[in-house]
Design a protein around this motif. Structure first.
Motif, PDB file in Angstrom:
ATOM      1  N   ASP A   1      73.868  32.358  18.248  1.00  0.00           N
ATOM      2  CA  ASP A   1      74.368  31.042  17.849  1.00  0.00           C
ATOM      3  C   ASP A   1      73.759  29.974  18.772  1.00  0.00           C
ATOM      4  O   ASP A   1      73.285  28.931  18.317  1.00  0.00           O
ATOM      5  CB  ASP A   1      75.901  31.044  17.930  1.00  0.00           C
ATOM      6  CG  ASP A   1      76.557  29.871  17.232  1.00  0.00           C
ATOM      7  OD1 ASP A   1      75.915  29.282  16.329  1.00  0.00           O
ATOM      8  OD2 ASP A   1      77.706  29.538  17.573  1.00  0.00           O
TER       9      ASP A   1
ATOM     10  N   HIS B   1      71.449  26.974  17.574  1.00  0.00           N
ATOM     11  CA  HIS B   1      71.810  25.577  17.884  1.00  0.00           C
ATOM     12  C   HIS B   1      70.607  24.872  18.534  1.00  0.00           C
ATOM     13  O   HIS B   1      70.276  23.742  18.195  1.00  0.00           O
ATOM     14  CB  HIS B   1      72.998  25.516  18.846  1.00  0.00           C
ATOM     15  CG  HIS B   1      74.291  25.936  18.223  1.00  0.00           C
ATOM     16  ND1 HIS B   1      75.376  26.332  18.959  1.00  0.00           N
ATOM     17  CD2 HIS B   1      74.671  26.008  16.933  1.00  0.00           C
ATOM     18  CE1 HIS B   1      76.363  26.644  18.136  1.00  0.00           C
ATOM     19  NE2 HIS B   1      75.961  26.455  16.902  1.00  0.00           N
TER      20      HIS B   1
ATOM     21  N   HIS C   1      72.082  27.294   9.693  1.00  0.00           N
ATOM     22  CA  HIS C   1      73.540  27.121   9.634  1.00  0.00           C
ATOM     23  C   HIS C   1      74.020  26.914   8.200  1.00  0.00           C
ATOM     24  O   HIS C   1      75.068  27.441   7.818  1.00  0.00           O
ATOM     25  CB  HIS C   1      74.002  25.973  10.537  1.00  0.00           C
ATOM     26  CG  HIS C   1      74.363  26.445  11.923  1.00  0.00           C
ATOM     27  ND1 HIS C   1      73.418  26.812  12.836  1.00  0.00           N
ATOM     28  CD2 HIS C   1      75.570  26.646  12.526  1.00  0.00           C
ATOM     29  CE1 HIS C   1      74.024  27.216  13.952  1.00  0.00           C
ATOM     30  NE2 HIS C   1      75.324  27.122  13.787  1.00  0.00           N
TER      31      HIS C   1
ATOM     32  N   HIS D   1      79.800  34.496  13.108  1.00  0.00           N
ATOM     33  CA  HIS D   1      79.052  33.248  12.935  1.00  0.00           C
ATOM     34  C   HIS D   1      77.607  33.333  13.462  1.00  0.00           C
ATOM     35  O   HIS D   1      76.656  33.033  12.739  1.00  0.00           O
ATOM     36  CB  HIS D   1      79.814  32.094  13.605  1.00  0.00           C
ATOM     37  CG  HIS D   1      79.064  30.819  13.604  1.00  0.00           C
ATOM     38  ND1 HIS D   1      78.858  30.071  12.467  1.00  0.00           N
ATOM     39  CD2 HIS D   1      78.408  30.164  14.599  1.00  0.00           C
ATOM     40  CE1 HIS D   1      78.138  29.005  12.763  1.00  0.00           C
ATOM     41  NE2 HIS D   1      77.848  29.036  14.052  1.00  0.00           N
TER      42      HIS D   1
END
Ligand SMILES: NC(=O)c1ccc[n+]([C@@H]2O[C@H](COP(=O)([O-])OP(=O)(O)OC[C@H]3O[C@@H](n4cnc5c(N)ncnc54)[C@H](O)[C@@H]3O)[C@@H](O)[C@H]2O)c1
Ligand SMILES: [Zn+2]
Length: 431
Positions: free
Chosen positions: A205, A209, A291, A318
């Motif tokens: 993640d 990002h 995402h 996620h």
């Protein structure tokens, strides 16, 4: 007059004050005492509670004369239902403030509790349009302090709360600057107990990002906004870039070590620093294709149960869901800004430009290869096929991704449904 500009000339950047380092959690009693708080709700989940970390925070608060209560009812990856239950629990008492101790799930739940116990209306009123009403909070919120225990979401510094709306099978969020915690207390000692698969997923993640915000559409390429129209996500900008350029080498140096030797405090410290920096980057710049594609992957899961996560429900965590389409997504976005993709690849995998075998000679393949190499080394599934999707699911996944228009608008290239279908097809097996 500056208002005559037709394209954007302004970017905004925000993050809470940060207290970072080994032992930072021990000072939490002092910090919350300084804010004049007494009755504090500590928001966490059962997995984090089992480590004893929220109890340590509660003892530190008691030692400073505060009155903490621990709520352990956070759902791992919150839903509208779990947020409503948490808010109902919190409504019984008048709190002075909230302390989130946990991963993104706990921090986001605390944001929702804070919003809905201080402002009128229902959860759906505040969820981003078109799923919800997109309403802004009319009044002030209480202080929220966040202690992240995963090197992951960066939610301790962002103005977002992410949730699953169960009836619609859609993941969406609430975003408003008032949701941002007032202080992030980031202590690497709290991450030593994170199991390997959670370390891998949460670290991916961070990686996405960083890469998505670095390659997001530049803030100057949007139409000029009025002050009241300015969104939390503004597009890539020089301040976010600076944080991402610091985050990527930390991931390069320490991600594999943090997964393979979880007790390595130096590796855990690097990962938590990378997560904080990436949060400060994407929390302002925004994220895009991986995402957007991740939300239907997570929302439409059938039977996949990853190790180290609660086993009661099927889930694609996620970070894992975000990483699965990242190689194909960055192959697609490469032409929009080759120099940014190459710089990101060089920061993540310094050897990448020097190899001449196979696809490595093709500049477009450098970033996808660096991502795939990392995913393989840390034991991630090889693609959406390995988490249960087949070719026939692609129209459904595309339809789910198209609902994420806010995020798709951050992509540096215009994305058509057939482009999304190609990205999913190329992501069935990344290696
Ligand atoms: N608000 C934002 O800006 C933002 C950004 C990205 C993702 N998110 C959301 O955050 C959620 C995911 O959060 P996450 O990836 O941090 O994980 P998480 O909070 O869902 O936790 C994952 C698992 O790890 C366990 N865990 C957490 N810390 C631990 C520790 N120190 N020791 C042992 N076990 C520990 C938890 O009990 C849980 O089982 C998703 O809902 C995602 O959509 C929010
Ligand atoms: Zn994320």
């Amino acid at each position: 007059m500056a208002t005559e500009y037709r394209t954007e000339t302004i970017f905004t950047w925000g993050a809470p004050p940060l207290k970072f380092g080994v032992g930072a959690l021990d000072e939490i009693g002092f910090d919350l005492g300084q804010m004049g708080l007494s009755r504090v709700l500590i928001v966490t989940d059962e997995g984090v509670a089992a480590t004893g970390i929220p109890q340590r925070a509660a003892e530190a608060l008691q030692g400073a004369g505060l009155k903490p209560t621990i709520f352990t009812g956070v759902h791992v990856e919150p839903t509208d239902q779990s947020l409503r239950e948490a808010v109902d629990f919190a409504r019984d008492t008048e709190w002075d403030g909230f302390l989130a101790v946990g991963g993104g799930s706990s921090i986001d739940t605390a944001k929702a509790i804070n919003l809905l116990t201080t402002n009128p209306g229902d959860l759906m009123d505040y969820i981003n349009k078109p799923v919800g009403g997109g309403k802004a909070p009319s009044g002030p919120l209480k202080p929220l302090i966040a202690v992240p225990t995963t090197a992951g979401t960066g939610s301790e510094s962002t103005a977002m709360c992410i949730l699953d709306v169960l009836a619609l099978r859609v993941k969406t969020g609430i975003s408003h600057p008032k949701l941002r915690p007032v202080l992030a207390v980031v202590d690497p000692l709290t991450t030593l107990t994170v199991p390997p698969h959670v370390t891998a997923a949460t670290g991916l993640d961070v990686l996405c990002h960083a890469l998505e915000s670095y390659t997001a559409k530049h803030y100057e390429s949007y139409a000029r906004r009025l002050p009241e129209q300015r969104a939390v996500y503004v597009g890539s900008n020089p301040v976010s870039d600076a944080f991402i350029e610091k985050a990527l080498p930390l991931l390069s140096r320490s991600f594999r070590r943090a997964v393979l030797t979880g007790h390595d405090l130096a590796a855990r410290t690097d990962m938590l620093m990378a997560a904080s920096f990436a949060g400060m980057g994407f929390g302002n710049a925004g994220v895009h294709l991986p995402h957007a594609c991740a939300y239907p992957i997570a929302g439409r899961v059938r039977g996949y149960r990853p190790p180290d996560y609660p086993q009661a429900e099927a889930m694609v965590p996620h970070g894992e869901s975000v990483s699965l389409t990242a190689p194909a997504a960055f192959r697609f976005t490469f032409p929009a800004s080759p120099e940014r993709h190459l710089r990101a690849a060089a920061l993540l995998d310094p050897g990448t430009g020097h190899r001449s075998t196979g696809d490595a000679g093709d500049p477009r393949e450098r970033l996808p290869r660096a991502i795939v190499s990392l995913m393989r080394d840390i034991g991630m599934p090889s693609g959406i096929g390995a988490v249960g999707f087949i070719e026939d699911d692609i129209p459904d996944l595309v339809e789910g991704t198209l609902k994420q228009q806010r995020i798709l608008a951050m992509a540096p290239r215009e994305v058509m449904p057939e482009d999304l279908a190609a990205i999913f097809r190329n992501s069935i097996d990344n290696w």
